[in-house]
Design a protein around this motif. Structure first.
Motif, PDB file in Angstrom:
ATOM      1  N   VAL A   1       0.857  -1.187   0.000  1.00  0.00           N
ATOM      2  CA  VAL A   1       0.000   0.000   0.000  1.00  0.00           C
ATOM      3  C   VAL A   1       0.891   1.234   0.000  1.00  0.00           C
ATOM      4  O   VAL A   1       1.684   1.432   0.926  1.00  0.00           O
ATOM      5  N   GLN A   2       0.775   2.038  -1.040  1.00  0.00           N
ATOM      6  CA  GLN A   2       1.581   3.250  -1.124  1.00  0.00           C
ATOM      7  C   GLN A   2       0.854   4.392  -0.409  1.00  0.00           C
ATOM      8  O   GLN A   2      -0.237   4.793  -0.806  1.00  0.00           O
ATOM      9  N   LEU A   3       1.479   4.889   0.642  1.00  0.00           N
ATOM     10  CA  LEU A   3       0.928   6.004   1.403  1.00  0.00           C
ATOM     11  C   LEU A   3       1.678   7.274   1.044  1.00  0.00           C
ATOM     12  O   LEU A   3       2.910   7.322   1.090  1.00  0.00           O
ATOM     13  N   THR A   4       0.932   8.292   0.679  1.00  0.00           N
ATOM     14  CA  THR A   4       1.554   9.557   0.299  1.00  0.00           C
ATOM     15  C   THR A   4       1.861  10.397   1.531  1.00  0.00           C
ATOM     16  O   THR A   4       1.387  10.118   2.638  1.00  0.00           O
ATOM     17  N   HIS A   5       2.621  11.447   1.305  1.00  0.00           N
ATOM     18  CA  HIS A   5       2.895  12.386   2.394  1.00  0.00           C
ATOM     19  C   HIS A   5       1.585  12.973   2.925  1.00  0.00           C
ATOM     20  O   HIS A   5       1.414  13.130   4.142  1.00  0.00           O
ATOM     21  N   ARG A   6       0.670  13.286   2.034  1.00  0.00           N
ATOM     22  CA  ARG A   6      -0.618  13.838   2.466  1.00  0.00           C
ATOM     23  C   ARG A   6      -1.396  12.815   3.298  1.00  0.00           C
ATOM     24  O   ARG A   6      -2.002  13.171   4.319  1.00  0.00           O
ATOM     25  N   ASN A   7      -1.396  11.546   2.876  1.00  0.00           N
ATOM     26  CA  ASN A   7      -2.045  10.497   3.669  1.00  0.00           C
ATOM     27  C   ASN A   7      -1.537  10.497   5.101  1.00  0.00           C
ATOM     28  O   ASN A   7      -2.316  10.506   6.068  1.00  0.00           O
ATOM     29  N   LEU A   8      -0.204  10.451   5.251  1.00  0.00           N
ATOM     30  CA  LEU A   8       0.403  10.335   6.578  1.00  0.00           C
ATOM     31  C   LEU A   8       0.203  11.608   7.397  1.00  0.00           C
ATOM     32  O   LEU A   8      -0.043  11.546   8.608  1.00  0.00           O
ATOM     33  N   TRP A   9       0.296  12.743   6.740  1.00  0.00           N
ATOM     34  CA  TRP A   9       0.140  14.029   7.438  1.00  0.00           C
ATOM     35  C   TRP A   9      -1.263  14.148   8.021  1.00  0.00           C
ATOM     36  O   TRP A   9      -1.438  14.457   9.205  1.00  0.00           O
TER      37      TRP A   9
END
Length: 274
Positions: A175-183
Motif C-alpha cells: 500500500v503506497q501512502l503519500t505524504h498527504r495520507n500520513l500528514w
C-alpha cells in the motif's frame, strides 16, 4: 497559497519549537549498541545526516529503503531521514519468514535493505544493491553529519512509505501512502487522542505496523518524549511507565492483557494506576 503537506513538517516543527526537549529514549536491551538519548534538535540533525548519507551512496529521490527491525530509535529516525527528504521508507514485518521478507524487498524494489542484527543470520540470503545491519555498520555508512542533504521539492502526492498487508488471503499487498495520507492521518489521530507536549509515549505498537499507526509523526510534531520498547512484555511495560512517566501507548488487546497479567503480580502500587 497551497502549501504541500509532508512528513518533514513534523520533524521541522519539533526542531523549531522543542529543540532541547528529550525526543527518543532507545531500547537499552538490544543486540546493537543503543543510540544515546536524543533531543529533538539531535533527532532532526540525525534525519538530515541520514538523507545526506543516502545522497552520498547514490540513492536518488523516490527510491525505496526497506527496514526489517524490531522497534528501535534507528527505525523511528528513518521515518524522517528517509521520507522527509524525498525517498520511500518500507518498514517490513520482522515476524515474517525469510521467503516472505525476500518477496517484499523484491516487490517494493528496494535499493537499500537495513536488517536488525537479531535477524541478520536468518535473512542472510536476502540482499539489495545496498545492504546493512542496523547499528554501528548502518550508522557509519548512512549518516553524513558534515553536509546538508540534496534539495527535494516537497510533493504531498509523492509516496512516503510502502506498507504491506499481512497476506492472509494471498501475497501481501503493498500500500503506497503519500505524504498527504500520513500528514492528515497523524494529525487527525493525534487530535482525537488529545496528544499534547506534556505526554510521554511508549512504543508498544510495532513501528512497522502502518508506521506505528502514524503516532510517531504526531508525537514528534508535539514534542512528545518517545520511549522505545523492543518487545512487548507486561512487566517491562509497567517498569517503563514507572521510570519515564509514560502517559500514552498503543496496542492490541493482547498488549493490555499482558499488562494486566503483570500487574496482578506487581509488588507495590501499580505504575500509572492513579
Amino acid at each position: 497559497m497551497r502549501v504541500p503537506l509532508t512528513v518533514r513538517d513534523h520533524i521541522d516543527r519539533a526542531e523549531r519549537v522543542y529543540p532541547d526537549r528529550p525526543a527518543v529514549v532507545d531500547e537499552p536491551d538490544q543486540p546493537a549498541e543503543p543510540l544515546p538519548q536524543q533531543t529533538y534538535r539531535e533527532l532532526a540533525e540525525r534525519a538530515r545526516a541520514q538523507a545526506a548519507g543516502l545522497d552520498a551512496l547514490g540513492v536518488g529521490h523516490g527510491e525505496r529503503i526497506a527496514i526489517v527491525s524490531q522497534n528501535s530509535a534507528r527505525l523511528l529516525s528513518s521515518f524522517f531521514g528517509v521520507s522527509a527528504y524525498g525517498r520511500v521508507v518500507v518498514p517490513v514485518n520482522f515476524r515474517l519468514r525469510a521467503p516472505e521478507v525476500e518477496h517484499l524487498v523484491g516487490h517494493s524494489g528496494a535499493s537499500v535493505l537495513l536488517v536488525d542484527p537479531e535477524l541478520d543470520d536468518e535473512l542472510s540470503s536476502i540482499s539489495a544493491p545496498h545492504r546493512f545491519v542496523l547499528g554501528a555498520e548502518s550508522d557509519e555508512a548512512l549518516h553524513d553529519f558534515g553536509r546538508e542533504p540534496a534539495p527535494w521539492e516537497p510533493d504531498e502526492e509523492a509516496t512516503a512509505s510502502i506498507n504491506y498487508t499481512s497476506g492472509t488471503t494471498a501475497r501481501p499487498k503493498g500500500v503506497q501512502l503519500t505524504h498527504r495520507n500520513l500528514w492528515i492521518n497523524s494529525t487527525v489521530f493525534g487530535w482525537q487522542l488529545g496528544i499534547s507536549d506534556r505526554d510521554v509515549l511508549l512504543h508498544t505498537l510495532p513501528q512497522f505496523h502502518v508506521n506505528g499507526w502514524t503516532i510517531p509523526y504526531a508525537a514528534t510534531a508535539m514534542g512528545v518524549k518517545q520511549v522505545v520498547l523492543r518487545k512487548v512484555d507486561g512487566g517491562e511495560i509497567l517498569r517503563r511507565i514507572e521510570a519515564h512517566g509514560v502517559t500514552l501507548l498503543c496496542g492490541a488487546p493482547a498488549v493490555v492483557a499482558a499488562v494486566l497479567e503483570a500487574a496482578a503480580d506487581w509488588d507495590g502500587p501499580i505504575p500509572g494506576a492513579g
